[in-house]
Scaffold this active site. Structure first.
Site: not given
Ligand code: ZN
Length: 345
Positions: A124, A161, A248
């Site tokens: 990110h 992810d 995740d």
């Molecule tokens: Zn993530």
């Protein structure tokens, strides 16, 4: 059995902002599980901190200075859910250095494949911004290192992810030499990653986004890998495959609603391994991103290492209890329509 570099450093525990899902226990659980498993072929490799020069191939100097100053002044928050402790700047440089070290191990022939168990995560973080638990974009810094130091041109970054790697997309969106492809839950933080986000300028077409709904699991990921990722990878002809390896999407993860199992992650890593073998002499490096249930994270990283080492993975947690099939046909069709140049003939 293949030789796999496992990059880890106990200093990764020193980025500690208190009560937070992205906590030191994550990589501690991974390191303990890897040590317990004792997989043949998997050998530990120590990272060194990335240099400012290496980091500034991706980030602005102002971004680095800002992070250093926040840490030096005792730490603090840079956005609603991203914080630094006094040591976080140094740990972030060591995380970027871990991704670099893992990639260098593969490119120098020291290992066939590599896994960098680093934190804080990176995907990110944009050129001038920290966000979403991420300070420096580890996988992007490793991609630029592969080009600058090892003379590679085309790098594929596959991001599995659960969240869209908006930082990685921003770094490479105008660059046709780095193909960024992401499968991520949508809607979900950070809200980007629509199919129509395809890159800009010379990089148009070299950003491929596959947003999937809550409930998406192993079978759906398999379809997307075979029907989207495989043809794109084959046509792009990378010289190195990097993965933003976030776990995740596991069905036990508290931050997302995806239904991927440990077996599913091992399958995905196995496919990336096979494509790397087919397309670029096996060169594959995984860089850890998210994953917030410690059991699921440790088991899924172990299963990924097994796949990297050509060993059978084990799945102590099993499949999700109540998975309902998700129809991903329309999203696959939309991606193939928007990116028709990758799927011609
Ligand atoms: Zn993530």
């Amino acid at each position: 059995m293949a030789s796999v570099a496992f990059v880890y450093h106990p200093d990764y525990l020193k980025h500690d902002v208190g009560e937070h899902p992205e906590r030191p226990a994550r990589v501690a659980a991974i390191a303990a599980a890897v040590q317990r498993a004792g997989y043949p072929g998997v050998h530990p490799v120590e990272p060194v901190a990335a240099s400012p020069e290496q980091v500034e191939r991706v980030h602005t100097r102002q971004h680095l200075t800002r992070l250093r100053q926040i840490a030096a002044s005792g730490g603090g928050y840079v956005d609603l859910d991203t914080a630094l402790s006094p040591t976080s700047y140094d740990v972030a440089l060591l995380a970027a250095g871990g991704a670099i070290r893992a990639t260098a191990a593969v490119l120098s022939g020291e290992a066939r494949r590599a896994f960098a168990a680093v934190r804080p995560p990176g995907h990110h973080a944009g050129p001038d911004s920290a966000a979403g638990f991420c300070l420096l974009n580890n996988v992007a810094i490793a991609a630029r290192e592969a080009q600058a130091t090892f003379g590679l041109r085309r790098v594929l970054i596959a991001d599995f992810d659960a969240h869209h790697g908006n930082g990685t997309q921003a770094v490479f969106e105008e660059d046709p030499d780095v193909l960024y492809i992401s499968i991520h839950e949508y809607p979900l933080y950070p809200g980007t990653g629509a199919v129509r986000e395809v890159g800009r300028g010379a990089g148009r077409g070299y950003t491929v986004n596959v947003p999937v709904p809550a409930g998406t699991g192993d079978a759906e990921y398999e379809r997307i890998f075979e029907e989207v990722l495989a043809p794109v990878a084959r046509r792009f002809q990378p010289e190195l495959v990097l993965a933003s390896a976030g776990y995740d999407g596991h069905w036990l993860d508290p931050l997302t609603l995806l239904d991927v199992s440990t077996t599913g992650f091992a399958w995905m890593v196995g496919r990336l391994r096979d494509w790397a073998e087919e397309l670029c002499g096996g060169k594959l490096t995984l860089v850890l991103e998210g994953g917030y249930n410690l059991d699921a994270l440790a088991a899924s990283v172990l299963a990924s290492l097994a796949a990297l080492a050509d060993l059978p993975p084990s799945d102590p947690l099993g499949p999700p209890h109540r998975h309902r099939p998700i129809e991903v046909g329309p999203i696959i069709a939309e991606v193939r329509r928007v990116h028709s140049t990758w799927f011609r003939g």
